[in-house]
Write a protein that holds these residues in place. Structure first.
Motif, PDB file in Angstrom:
ATOM      1  N   HIS A  80       1.038  -1.637  -0.074  1.00  0.00           N
ATOM      2  CA  HIS A  80       0.011  -0.102  -0.080  1.00  0.00           C
ATOM      3  C   HIS A  80       0.583   1.407  -0.136  1.00  0.00           C
ATOM      4  CE1 HIS A  80      -4.501  -1.446   1.216  1.00  0.00           C
ATOM      5  NE2 HIS A  80      -3.602  -2.313   0.198  1.00  0.00           N
ATOM      6  N   ALA A  81       1.970   0.967   0.663  1.00  0.00           N
ATOM      7  CA  ALA A  81       3.071   2.508   0.661  1.00  0.00           C
ATOM      8  C   ALA A  81       3.574   2.617  -0.729  1.00  0.00           C
ATOM      9  CB  ALA A  81       3.785   1.902   1.891  1.00  0.00           C
ATOM     10  N   SER A  82       3.611   1.745  -1.373  1.00  0.00           N
ATOM     11  CA  SER A  82       4.309   1.408  -2.569  1.00  0.00           C
ATOM     12  C   SER A  82       3.455   1.776  -3.879  1.00  0.00           C
ATOM     13  CB  SER A  82       4.626  -0.048  -3.080  1.00  0.00           C
ATOM     14  OG  SER A  82       6.048   0.320  -4.548  1.00  0.00           O
ATOM     15  N   ALA A  83       2.186   1.258  -2.989  1.00  0.00           N
ATOM     16  CA  ALA A  83       1.319   1.494  -4.135  1.00  0.00           C
ATOM     17  C   ALA A  83       1.089   3.842  -4.077  1.00  0.00           C
ATOM     18  CB  ALA A  83       0.043   1.333  -3.958  1.00  0.00           C
ATOM     19  N   ALA A  84       0.737   3.954  -2.976  1.00  0.00           N
ATOM     20  CA  ALA A  84       0.476   5.760  -2.724  1.00  0.00           C
ATOM     21  C   ALA A  84       1.851   6.277  -3.402  1.00  0.00           C
ATOM     22  CB  ALA A  84       0.785   5.957  -1.743  1.00  0.00           C
ATOM     23  N   LEU A  85       3.340   5.785  -3.291  1.00  0.00           N
ATOM     24  CA  LEU A  85       4.057   6.347  -4.547  1.00  0.00           C
ATOM     25  C   LEU A  85       3.790   6.470  -5.852  1.00  0.00           C
ATOM     26  CD1 LEU A  85       7.040   5.768  -1.897  1.00  0.00           C
ATOM     27  CD2 LEU A  85       5.746   7.280  -1.878  1.00  0.00           C
ATOM     28  N   TRP A  86       3.038   5.001  -6.427  1.00  0.00           N
ATOM     29  CA  TRP A  86       2.687   4.619  -7.896  1.00  0.00           C
ATOM     30  C   TRP A  86       1.616   5.668  -8.012  1.00  0.00           C
ATOM     31  CZ3 TRP A  86      -0.071  -0.268  -9.238  1.00  0.00           C
ATOM     32  CH2 TRP A  86      -0.293  -0.016 -10.566  1.00  0.00           C
ATOM     33  N   MET A  87       1.105   6.683  -7.781  1.00  0.00           N
ATOM     34  CA  MET A  87       0.025   7.347  -7.646  1.00  0.00           C
ATOM     35  C   MET A  87       0.197   9.042  -7.166  1.00  0.00           C
ATOM     36  SD  MET A  87      -3.624   7.476  -8.695  1.00  0.00           S
ATOM     37  CE  MET A  87      -2.690   8.524  -9.330  1.00  0.00           C
ATOM     38  N   ASP A  88       1.742   8.949  -6.796  1.00  0.00           N
ATOM     39  CA  ASP A  88       2.329  10.340  -5.976  1.00  0.00           C
ATOM     40  C   ASP A  88       2.741  10.127  -7.830  1.00  0.00           C
ATOM     41  OD1 ASP A  88       1.046  11.074  -4.111  1.00  0.00           O
ATOM     42  OD2 ASP A  88       3.332  10.016  -3.201  1.00  0.00           O
ATOM     43  N   SER A  89       3.811   9.495  -8.696  1.00  0.00           N
ATOM     44  CA  SER A  89       4.298   9.274  -9.693  1.00  0.00           C
ATOM     45  C   SER A  89       3.250   9.970 -10.577  1.00  0.00           C
ATOM     46  CB  SER A  89       4.737   8.278  -9.839  1.00  0.00           C
ATOM     47  OG  SER A  89       6.214   8.054  -9.128  1.00  0.00           O
ATOM     48  N   ILE A  90       2.355   9.372 -10.894  1.00  0.00           N
ATOM     49  CA  ILE A  90       0.758   9.992 -11.511  1.00  0.00           C
ATOM     50  C   ILE A  90       0.570  11.536 -11.531  1.00  0.00           C
ATOM     51  CG2 ILE A  90      -1.197   8.670 -12.539  1.00  0.00           C
ATOM     52  CD1 ILE A  90      -0.509   5.816 -11.125  1.00  0.00           C
ATOM     53  N   ALA A  91       0.496  11.305 -10.731  1.00  0.00           N
ATOM     54  CA  ALA A  91      -0.171  12.962 -10.234  1.00  0.00           C
ATOM     55  C   ALA A  91       0.831  14.220 -10.648  1.00  0.00           C
ATOM     56  CB  ALA A  91      -0.641  13.195  -9.540  1.00  0.00           C
ATOM     57  N   ARG A  92       2.301  13.633 -10.902  1.00  0.00           N
ATOM     58  CA  ARG A  92       2.978  14.235 -11.495  1.00  0.00           C
ATOM     59  C   ARG A  92       4.008  13.889 -12.501  1.00  0.00           C
ATOM     60  NH1 ARG A  92       6.200  11.942  -6.328  1.00  0.00           N
ATOM     61  NH2 ARG A  92       7.464  11.019  -7.669  1.00  0.00           N
ATOM     62  N   TRP A  93       3.186  13.155 -13.642  1.00  0.00           N
ATOM     63  CA  TRP A  93       2.916  12.784 -14.637  1.00  0.00           C
ATOM     64  C   TRP A  93       2.554  13.660 -15.384  1.00  0.00           C
ATOM     65  CZ3 TRP A  93       0.126  10.637 -17.774  1.00  0.00           C
ATOM     66  CH2 TRP A  93       0.921  10.040 -19.638  1.00  0.00           C
ATOM     67  N   MET A  94       0.561  13.844 -14.921  1.00  0.00           N
ATOM     68  CA  MET A  94      -0.360  13.905 -15.820  1.00  0.00           C
ATOM     69  C   MET A  94      -0.036  15.531 -16.427  1.00  0.00           C
ATOM     70  SD  MET A  94      -3.347  12.358 -14.071  1.00  0.00           S
ATOM     71  CE  MET A  94      -4.607  13.173 -15.335  1.00  0.00           C
ATOM     72  N   PRO A  95       0.462  16.585 -15.332  1.00  0.00           N
ATOM     73  CA  PRO A  95       0.642  17.710 -16.138  1.00  0.00           C
ATOM     74  C   PRO A  95       1.302  18.091 -17.253  1.00  0.00           C
ATOM     75  CG  PRO A  95       0.675  18.144 -13.507  1.00  0.00           C
ATOM     76  CD  PRO A  95       0.645  16.462 -14.179  1.00  0.00           C
ATOM     77  N   LEU A  96       2.393  17.509 -17.252  1.00  0.00           N
ATOM     78  CA  LEU A  96       3.482  17.284 -18.050  1.00  0.00           C
ATOM     79  C   LEU A  96       3.434  16.459 -19.661  1.00  0.00           C
ATOM     80  CD1 LEU A  96       6.336  17.251 -16.006  1.00  0.00           C
ATOM     81  CD2 LEU A  96       5.736  19.452 -16.960  1.00  0.00           C
ATOM     82  N   HIS A  97       2.651  15.568 -19.474  1.00  0.00           N
ATOM     83  CA  HIS A  97       2.813  15.017 -20.404  1.00  0.00           C
ATOM     84  C   HIS A  97       1.355  14.150 -20.629  1.00  0.00           C
ATOM     85  CE1 HIS A  97       7.045  13.927 -20.125  1.00  0.00           C
ATOM     86  NE2 HIS A  97       7.239  13.966 -19.484  1.00  0.00           N
ATOM     87  N   GLY A  98       0.572  14.583 -19.813  1.00  0.00           N
ATOM     88  CA  GLY A  98      -1.590  14.054 -19.684  1.00  0.00           C
ATOM     89  C   GLY A  98      -1.401  15.036 -20.945  1.00  0.00           C
ATOM     90  N   ALA A  99      -2.986  14.320 -21.255  1.00  0.00           N
ATOM     91  CA  ALA A  99      -3.776  14.795 -22.728  1.00  0.00           C
ATOM     92  C   ALA A  99      -4.645  15.757 -22.048  1.00  0.00           C
ATOM     93  CB  ALA A  99      -4.372  13.565 -23.538  1.00  0.00           C
ATOM     94  N   HIS A 100      -5.433  15.142 -20.924  1.00  0.00           N
ATOM     95  CA  HIS A 100      -6.241  16.302 -19.957  1.00  0.00           C
ATOM     96  C   HIS A 100      -5.142  15.750 -18.691  1.00  0.00           C
ATOM     97  CE1 HIS A 100      -8.792  15.006 -23.759  1.00  0.00           C
ATOM     98  NE2 HIS A 100      -8.033  13.977 -23.676  1.00  0.00           N
TER      99      HIS A 100
END
Length: 268
Positions: free
Chosen positions: A214-234
């Motif tokens: 669960h701790a690693s999955a939380a960091l996974w979600m953090d990575s996704i949130a950081r990625w979205m403004p730079l690379h996400g289409a929406h």
């Protein structure tokens, strides 16, 4: 006194000659008789673009990143997928609460693109929750399916068609071993900026060796949130919620199918 003035004149002449040669060599090599005075490189040093230091201190040229405007409106978020949602749900719920969104989750245990692509289950929950943004977490149960494109690409396309025009991000499976094509199949069927490839990331795993803790999955979600403004289409507003703990507004649990595929899709 006369001789002293001659020396001053000679020195002035030498300084002028040096200045001319130095100025010319700043741009290109200068030939003096049979000798070549190489360029000093001053111009290139003054006009070249600055280097950016990377995290490992190695100089790299600046990267050009296309940024998309962040949708700051409150979202009705739906996340659907397999058991990986158990780890992603709590952290995404914290992001939703901190940023004014509503999160609903549909976990279909052991599900695959074949499960979702052989029925209208996604359509049912799209109508129920009317999401403005969808997260998808599928593929972990298909890492080792042979000839996967021939078997499941049509199902994948039907699954994606049920999303309509709703913006989405597919979170790729957290590979623990090399896959047989699931990542490539998903990536070529979704628009640019709609697929977050998790393969290659480091995860601390639960005892089964597959699911991130669960701790690693939380960091996974953090990575996704950081990625979205730079690379996400929406990209949507996902400011880091810090230590906030939260739960989805609802969690719907669907049990695994008794057969690998629904009856109408099984080979006779």
């Amino acid at each position: 006194m006369k001789r002293k003035n001659e020396y001053i004149g000679l020195w002035c002449l030498l300084l002028v000659a040096f200045a001319v040669v130095a100025g010319a060599s700043a741009f290109e090599p200068v030939m003096v008789g049979d000798f070549e005075i190489k360029t000093s490189g001053i111009t290139s040093r003054l006009t070249r673009e600055p280097l950016v230091e990377s995290k490992d201190t190695l100089p790299v040229t600046p990267a050009v990143v296309e940024k998309h405007e962040i949708d700051s409106a409150a979202q009705r978020i739906l996340i659907i997928g397999d058991s990986m949602l158990e780890g992603l749900n709590p952290r995404l719920a914290a992001y939703a609460e901190a940023n004014g969104h509503t999160l609903n989750s549909v976990i279909w245990y052991s599900s695959t693109t074949a499960y979702w692509g052989c029925c209208d289950t996604l359509t049912v929950y799209m109508r129920k929750f009317k999401p403005t943004f969808v997260f998808i977490s599928l593929g972990a149960n298909e890492l080792f399916v042979s000839d996967i494109a021939a078997k499941r690409e049509d199902m994948l396309k039907y699954f994606l068609a049920q999303l309509g025009d709703t913006p989405y991000l597919w979170i790729g499976p957290p590979n623990w071993k090399p896959d047989t094509g699931i990542n490539d199949m998903i990536a070529r069927n979704v628009p640019a900026g709609c697929y977050f490839k998790s393969d290659g990331m480091h995860f601390d795993r639960a005892k089964d060796g597959a699911h991130p803790t669960h701790a690693s999955a939380a960091l996974w979600m953090d990575s996704i949130a950081r990625w979205m403004p730079l690379h996400g289409a929406h990209p949507i507003l996902l400011d880091n919620p810090g230590e906030l703990k939260a739960r989805p507004a609802s969690v719907t649990v669907l049990q695994p199918l008794k057969s690998p595929l629904p009856p109408r899709h099984r080979k006779k």
